[in-house]
Design a protein around this motif. Structure first.
Motif, short mmCIF file in Angstrom:
data_model
loop_
_atom_site.label_atom_id
_atom_site.label_comp_id
_atom_site.label_asym_id
_atom_site.label_seq_id
_atom_site.Cartn_x
_atom_site.Cartn_y
_atom_site.Cartn_z
N PHE A 297 0.85 -1.22 0.03
CA PHE A 297 -0.36 -0.04 -0.05
C PHE A 297 0.40 1.25 0.52
CE2 PHE A 297 -1.81 3.72 2.14
CZ PHE A 297 -3.33 3.08 1.42
N GLN A 298 1.70 1.36 0.73
CA GLN A 298 3.36 2.33 1.64
C GLN A 298 3.54 2.77 -0.62
OE1 GLN A 298 5.15 2.49 3.69
NE2 GLN A 298 5.33 0.79 4.67
N TRP A 299 3.83 1.33 -1.01
CA TRP A 299 4.55 2.17 -3.07
C TRP A 299 2.90 2.30 -3.86
CZ3 TRP A 299 3.53 0.38 -7.86
CH2 TRP A 299 4.96 0.19 -8.85
N TYR A 300 2.14 1.87 -3.48
CA TYR A 300 1.56 2.51 -4.72
C TYR A 300 0.81 3.71 -4.09
CZ TYR A 300 -3.31 1.64 -7.28
OH TYR A 300 -3.62 2.25 -8.18
N PHE A 301 0.55 4.16 -2.62
CA PHE A 301 0.50 5.23 -2.33
C PHE A 301 1.33 6.52 -2.78
CE2 PHE A 301 0.61 8.75 0.87
CZ PHE A 301 -0.71 9.61 0.48
N ASN A 302 2.57 6.07 -2.31
CA ASN A 302 3.69 7.09 -3.19
C ASN A 302 3.42 6.76 -4.73
OD1 ASN A 302 5.97 8.36 -2.81
ND2 ASN A 302 7.07 6.53 -4.34
N PHE A 303 3.01 6.30 -5.38
CA PHE A 303 2.91 6.04 -6.88
C PHE A 303 2.05 6.60 -7.29
CE2 PHE A 303 1.94 3.36 -10.76
CZ PHE A 303 3.04 3.66 -11.70
N ILE A 304 0.55 6.70 -6.83
CA ILE A 304 -0.24 7.62 -7.40
C ILE A 304 0.07 8.87 -6.81
CG2 ILE A 304 -2.81 7.49 -7.72
CD1 ILE A 304 -2.03 5.09 -8.90
N ILE A 305 0.11 9.46 -5.17
CA ILE A 305 0.22 10.64 -5.76
C ILE A 305 1.40 11.42 -6.36
CG2 ILE A 305 1.67 12.28 -3.58
CD1 ILE A 305 -1.27 11.40 -2.86
N LYS A 306 2.81 11.21 -6.21
CA LYS A 306 4.02 11.54 -7.33
C LYS A 306 3.09 11.15 -8.64
CE LYS A 306 7.87 11.12 -4.22
NZ LYS A 306 8.78 10.26 -4.24
N LEU A 307 2.48 9.71 -9.43
CA LEU A 307 1.73 10.50 -10.50
C LEU A 307 1.17 11.72 -10.76
CD1 LEU A 307 1.30 9.55 -13.82
CD2 LEU A 307 0.01 7.81 -12.86
N LYS A 308 -0.57 11.62 -10.06
CA LYS A 308 -1.20 12.28 -10.43
C LYS A 308 -1.18 13.44 -9.61
CE LYS A 308 -5.08 9.63 -11.17
NZ LYS A 308 -6.15 8.92 -11.18
N PHE A 309 -0.23 14.10 -8.48
CA PHE A 309 0.06 15.06 -8.62
C PHE A 309 1.15 16.10 -8.39
CE2 PHE A 309 -3.67 13.38 -5.70
CZ PHE A 309 -4.76 14.28 -5.78
N ASN A 310 2.24 15.48 -9.69
CA ASN A 310 2.72 16.34 -10.71
C ASN A 310 2.54 17.45 -10.94
OD1 ASN A 310 5.21 16.81 -12.60
ND2 ASN A 310 5.85 15.05 -11.57
N ALA A 311 3.45 18.86 -11.09
CA ALA A 311 2.51 19.99 -11.52
C ALA A 311 2.77 19.87 -13.00
CB ALA A 311 3.96 20.75 -10.99
N LYS A 312 3.18 18.64 -14.00
CA LYS A 312 3.01 18.54 -15.01
C LYS A 312 1.90 18.03 -15.68
CE LYS A 312 7.62 20.02 -17.74
NZ LYS A 312 8.85 19.07 -19.00
#
Length: 582
Positions: A297-312
């Protein structure tokens, strides 16, 4: 726009490597300390927006094997795909109507010509390489072009972790935050984007902090939490519905919340925390930090946050470059198999390069074998070799996870009452599979092929075959290794089993499986699979996506030598079959 490839020069132990984006899913394998991670970090260094990742450690490009500092350049090969993209670039550069640069860019689009944009890590600046533009406008276009490129995201399964609290300085409302090389700096930027994106751009985190009414503040925080649940928890649940019980090992009834704590005398900072609310025990709510949940879950949480909420991400939701260092390393094998399926889905619109030691992330039915890269270190210099050109002269231990993955797809299954052929290795197995699939002379007997793990490692398979098969045949290369293995097995199992062991063409001093293929056929197979050696070409041919082309190649093979191989099999199993009619 999209990346076509990267050229890494003088980055750590890399003198020069070109990484071609030839496929959306590209595994990099190799033994420890072979330089796999350096390749990923070299690509990451191209993106200035990631300079604060892990305190900027990846920007340290000096080669520790050399005392002399060299010019380090990371060059992206970029394709502008549409005239609309040209118009965006022209607008950012404020080009006037009729500017010849616009016509040049339109010509690049029409002829699908690549633009090379290079970042010097010595000077920390971008420039265009071999592009027809005035020197004074070169850097400006390079900077503006970079702004329009897709995002590059890096994920390290061992060091990427969500901080328990994300702090904003007490003067944030007046001055905002400064960029920095820390985990906190990265997550401050992410939480800013979370607030902005979750409210469709209506509210920033500054707006939230300035709200005085506690009910309004709580309502806005609740809206942001709802969006996180939609983006993360709902997707996590969908993952379970796909059958990934091993990956999604948290219970279904989870909820995400953002907790806000205002500054106090003891701790004069604005603080935010991600919390997981677990209601699985009779709907009783229990609150956990993300770091207290499963590693998956930690890996998936980190993965999605950095994907979808990246400024670009908002402007470039596709064609992203994902760099994953040992993804899923904390997951069970079945979870890694499902993770590969998820990565395959993401690769439909993006490119993923990932380093791995895991056989479960190299499933040949989900990845293109020919795209696998093998990192090796030669005299202190890192080299990246395609699987198809990785020959016998290199460390074969680097191929271990791939060989294990290929064995996984064979399946020992039940050999009870079956005719069995045991091959020396996985290469022989796939070549014989092709022959039995497409050539009639190899289809006379119902045979199960079982791959070994080298000529000297077949004892257990032979033991099983003696006990359970109807009849078995061990095929060995007529070389030093094969002859030694032949004598070993005769000594161990007795002369009575010698009829079931066969050395290819014992009239020759040396004769191996590849010698059944004539020179012209070998040339065609190597060209078709873009391989440097026949062994790797057999595997690439077996997993060729164009099944009709694969069938034509095998059916057209010259029979001059293959007839001897088919007769070996036919003569060995024919007696057994004939007895059934007595």
């Amino acid at each position: 726009m999209k990346y076509i490839g990267f050229i890494i020069e003088n980055y750590r132990a890399i003198e020069r490597i070109e990484v071609k984006i030839s496929d959306p899913l590209i595994p990099i394998i190799g033994i420890n300390e072979s330089g796999k991670t350096s390749v990923l970090k070299g690509i990451l260094s191209f993106d200035k927006l990631k300079d604060n990742y892990n305190k900027g450690e990846h920007l340290n490009f000096k080669n520790k094997y050399s005392y002399k500092e060299k010019q380090c350049n990371i060059t992206a090969r970029v394709l502008i795909e549409t005239e609309e993209e040209v118009e965006k670039l022209a607008k950012k550069m404020k080009l006037k109507v009729g500017d010849p640069l616009v016509e040049t860019l339109f010509d690049y689009v029409k002829n699908k010509r690549l633009i090379n944009i290079s970042r010097s890590l010595n000077l920390m600046e971008y420039n265009l390489i071999d592009f027809p533009i005035e020197e004074e406008r070169n850097k400006e276009m390079a900077d503006k072009l970079f702004d329009l490129l897709p995002i590059i995201l890096y994920f390290d399964d061992f060091s990427d972790r969500v901080p328990e609290t994300i702090d904003l300085p007490p003067n944030y409302i007046e001055k905002g935050i400064r960029s920095g090389n820390s985990v906190q700096a990265e997550w401050r930027s992410l939480i800013e984007e979370i607030f902005y994106r979750s409210t469709d751009g209506e509210y920033t985190i500054k707006d939230f902090l300035e709200i005085e009414d506690p009910d309004d503040k709580a309502a806005l925080l609740s809206d942001v939490s709802d969006q996180l649940n939609a983006d993360i928890i709902d997707e996590w649940k969908k993952l379970k519905l796909k059958g990934s019980s091993a990956l999604a090992n948290d219970e279904d009834d989870l909820e995400l919340k953002i907790i806000y704590t205002p500054p106090t005398e003891e701790y004069n900072k604005y603080s935010f925390e991600f919390k997981v609310v677990d209601k699985t025990l009779n709907q009783r709510k229990r609150q956990f930090n993300v770091t207290e949940r499963s590693k998956g879950f930690q890996w998936y949480f980190n993965f999605i946050i950095k994907l979808k909420f990246n400024a670009k991400y908002k402007d470039n939701p596709s064609n992203a470059i994902y760099l994953l260092d040992e993804p899923g390393s904390y997951l069970h094998s079945s979870a890694q198999e499902e993770l590969l399926s998820e990565l395959k889905v993401i690769s439909e619109n993006n490119t993923l390069l990932y380093c791995t030691h895991s056989q479960y992330l190299l499933d040949p039915e989900k990845i293109n074998i020919s795209t696998i890269k093998i990192a090796i270190k030669q005299e202190g210099n890192i080299v990246l070799k395609p699987f198809n050109s990785y020959g016998k002269n290199y460390n074969q231990g680097a191929l271990t996870p791939l060989m294990d993955a290929l064995h996984l797809k064979t399946g020992l299954e039940s050999i009870n009452t079956k005719n069995v052929i045991i091959t020396e290795g996985i290469t022989d197995y796939y070549f014989l599979k092709l022959l039995t699939e497409y050539r009639e002379e190899f289809q006379k007997h119902d045979i199960q092929l079982i791959p070994g793990a080298g000529a000297q490692n077949l004892r257990e398979l032979i033991s099983l075959s003696i006990a359970w098969s109807s009849k078995y045949l061990v095929l060995l290369d007529n070389d030093d290794a094969g002859r030694n293995a032949y004598n070993t097995y005769i000594s161990y199992f007795g002369e009575g089993e010698s009829d079931n062991l066969y050395l290819y063409n014992d009239r020759e001093e040396t004769f191996v499986l590849e010698d059944f293929i004539l020179d012209e056929d070998e040339k065609n197979i190597l060209e078709l699979t873009n391989s440097d050696n026949l062994k790797s070409a057999f595997i690439s041919l077996y997993f060729l996506e164009d099944k009709n082309l694969r069938r034509r190649i095998i059916k057209k093979l010259d029979s001059s030598n293959l007839v001897f191989l088919s007769s070996i099999i036919d003569n060995h199993f024919k007696v057994e079959n004939d007895q059934t009619f007595l």
